[in-house]
Design an enzyme around this catalytic site. Sequence first.
Site, PDB file in Angstrom:
ATOM      1  N   LYS B 139      75.342 -81.910  45.643  1.00 39.89           N
ATOM      2  CA  LYS B 139      76.510 -82.594  46.254  1.00 39.89           C
ATOM      3  C   LYS B 139      77.894 -82.102  46.061  1.00 39.89           C
ATOM      4  O   LYS B 139      78.438 -81.825  46.840  1.00 39.89           O
ATOM      5  CB  LYS B 139      76.313 -83.856  46.319  1.00 39.89           C
ATOM      6  CG  LYS B 139      75.110 -84.699  46.910  1.00 39.89           C
ATOM      7  CD  LYS B 139      75.181 -86.131  46.863  1.00 39.89           C
ATOM      8  CE  LYS B 139      73.853 -86.744  47.633  1.00 39.89           C
ATOM      9  NZ  LYS B 139      73.548 -87.943  47.395  1.00 39.89           N
ATOM     10  N   CYS B 244      83.556-107.862  31.439  1.00 49.42           N
ATOM     11  CA  CYS B 244      84.171-108.889  30.994  1.00 49.42           C
ATOM     12  C   CYS B 244      83.679-110.131  31.793  1.00 49.42           C
ATOM     13  O   CYS B 244      83.481-111.340  31.241  1.00 49.42           O
ATOM     14  CB  CYS B 244      85.791-109.023  31.708  1.00 49.42           C
ATOM     15  SG  CYS B 244      86.963-108.113  30.308  1.00 49.42           S
ATOM     16  N   CYS B 265      63.512 -98.073  50.294  1.00 47.65           N
ATOM     17  CA  CYS B 265      64.873 -97.515  49.957  1.00 47.65           C
ATOM     18  C   CYS B 265      66.088 -98.454  50.520  1.00 47.65           C
ATOM     19  O   CYS B 265      65.683 -99.165  51.318  1.00 47.65           O
ATOM     20  CB  CYS B 265      65.136 -96.158  50.892  1.00 47.65           C
ATOM     21  SG  CYS B 265      65.160 -95.926  52.517  1.00 47.65           S
TER      22      CYS B 265
END
Lengths: 427, 427
Positions: B139, B244, B265
């Site tokens: 990619k 957090c 998928c």
Amino acid sequence: MEVELKRMLTDLQNLKTSLSDPSHQASIDQIRLCVENLTSLAMAGPTRRTKVKDMSAEVVDSNPYSRLMALQRMGIVDNYERIREFSVAIVGIGGVGSVAAEMLTRCGIGRLLLYDYDTVELANMNRLFFRPEQVGMTKTDAAVQTLSEINPDVVLESFTLNITTVQGFETFIASLKNKSFRQEKEGTGVDLVLSCVDNYEARMVVNQACNELNQTWMESGVSEDAVSGHIQLLIPGETACFACAPPLVVASGVDERTLKRDGVCAASLPTTMGVVAGLLVQNTLKFLLKFGNVSPYLGYNALKDFFPTMAMKPNPQCSNGACLERQKEYMLIKPARDAAAKAKMEEELSTIEIPIHADNEWNISVVDDCDANIVNTQSSDALPEGLVHELPNADVYEQQQPTTEESIENVDDLEDLKRKLEALNAH
Amino acid sequence: MEVELKRMLTDLQNLKTSLSDPSHQASIDQIRLCVENLTSLAMAGPTRRTKVKDMSAEVVDSNPYSRLMALQRMGIVDNYERIREFSVAIVGIGGVGSVAAEMLTRCGIGRLLLYDYDTVELANMNRLFFRPEQVGMTKTDAAVQTLSEINPDVVLESFTLNITTVQGFETFIASLKNKSFRQEKEGTGVDLVLSCVDNYEARMVVNQACNELNQTWMESGVSEDAVSGHIQLLIPGETACFACAPPLVVASGVDERTLKRDGVCAASLPTTMGVVAGLLVQNTLKFLLKFGNVSPYLGYNALKDFFPTMAMKPNPQCSNGACLERQKEYMLIKPARDAAAKAKMEEELSTIEIPIHADNEWNISVVDDCDANIVNTQSSDALPEGLVHELPNADVYEQQQPTTEESIENVDDLEDLKRKLEALNAH
């Protein structure tokens, strides 16, 4: 290149027959082998994927539709493959229209009709889709080139014409009427028209065509300052048409044509246009495949990430004759529709298993009381926060315009109109 | 192809010298001319635009930046050309990251750093950017190929690596620290990191790197059912980091990894990913070029066209040590910052002409009382409508995970975690 290689092969053959020495002939054969290799290389071109007969849900890397068919297993869409039956017309293949076309192509839409008269320029490179090597091509040709490489399954029809001319309008209407692809008896040859044009005249022409043909369409737009945009659903007779009320724009939109003079151009951003194209095609998918709620109007204010939404009823005093006809027709069929919708809803409620995604044939969206942004109004006094009218009421505007064909030339009238608009806005 | 053509020229020359008949030699010359023509054809390749030295605002069709420079004349941006000084790192060149990279490239960003370890598959063709002829390429390589053709002015650096491996993480950190492009003394070598990855581990790794380097970043995500997404701004010490609070997702997001098994998928749509990429890069432009308000968190519910937004303060009990260090540092500099911001605001108010776009160095966005969607909270009980936590609190999650490196293998633990999450959601 293939022509040159073929000629070389003939030349080499002629030379070989005229030579007597076998070692010379062997040399010729060696060169000929090279030419043959080059020929097969040149013939191959870039790797293209082959057409597929059916959309498969199989999860393999080689399946271009696996991630789309997965929408069924996820419970989002009932029957994704129905997308291959639909035709969508896109008017204007610019910053929004080209991206909308690419999205629908990658989704495997059945057929796309593309309309534009412009050519690709380097000045368009700040938006997605077109590439520098396509500069000089018509936008329609460049789009067909790119889209057919991306997905050969989509039927592409392109029209290099200006719909605001008499001839262009006739061809536009005829192409929408062409039912060669569509099986259903009712309606036109397309399921939806997407308006992705950049000026008021072209929008009014799409409005006229769709009102005449009773064709549902969606309008889209991006402001000249590049930081706001909108999409709008228009169902003749059922929702406001483009002439029913002054068109809405998000925040402080300026009259787009006053800026188009020598040495001045509109600003544009790939982000704003990409977002508007994404919202437009997302609502197109929801409309065609019947899932979620189709937004009647959705604005995008990029500076604040604010998305106002609203719905508009048709104006019984609309200046567009075809709109008034559609309104009459809709009033006649409305009671039967409402009764059928009510019966269906009761039937669904009576079954124990309530479907997650109820069929929503008329794309009726429930107005949520919690969402203060959604209002149902046609009064300009009650616009949701962040929305303003782009122009004064259409019939006021129409009075300024001699005919649709000639209106592009009337820049002086527009200046006058803009002053009036500014005076209105000042209140 | 060039290699074959060169060899043919040599072969033809050798054959010519061994021939005595002038007519045979003339035939060879004729073939050689053909080969030379083919060579120049092969060398030319597709038309590319040349690099430009300065961004011009001139309104001519051949100027790729005219529509961007127009943002200055429109009063949106003070100095658009500053974009050439900025470096942006994009982690994950998938459905969101590749489109974000293309948008920034078309906007003329100075330098892009691209990270991915995956290859292009036909199964990616339902999203924008990659083309069928790139199937099999990494990619990163495919992205560099396309982006360099679109805009040769952008400096592209690609890293084919997995940031969740030890070696990958080290290279990632080193590349962010590299200050060869950036002039400023403070900070890292990049102005912003965009996380466009598709899994929790990779996000936690980006979070770790950015907390360590005190690097501002933006996170993005799209749900496994393809119909919701979000973007989030994370400034170490100043806003909540990814550890957090449990990450927020829009509407009913499912735990993304439970679906990634054989034969299953995730669904994806070019529309949702295009919208999320557009919102991400729009906020990147606002952050870099200092205009509008940068959204601290913006969600997108595609079924309802609903866009919840909120802001989150850092958690003083965060499980991430680097986050706690950044929080301490921020508390030390905050009084001086607040005083400077107040003085600046007073100075601006004292001048008669109030600038339309005030400098917003710390990207402080004013919370509008009218907008009920914006709340400032870190309590999970007070989430805005439409937002849910994707996973339980990070420290709960961490207890389940032995180390970041090994966590991908612990599918059984995840199953257990998912059951707990479902039990929590049931309340």
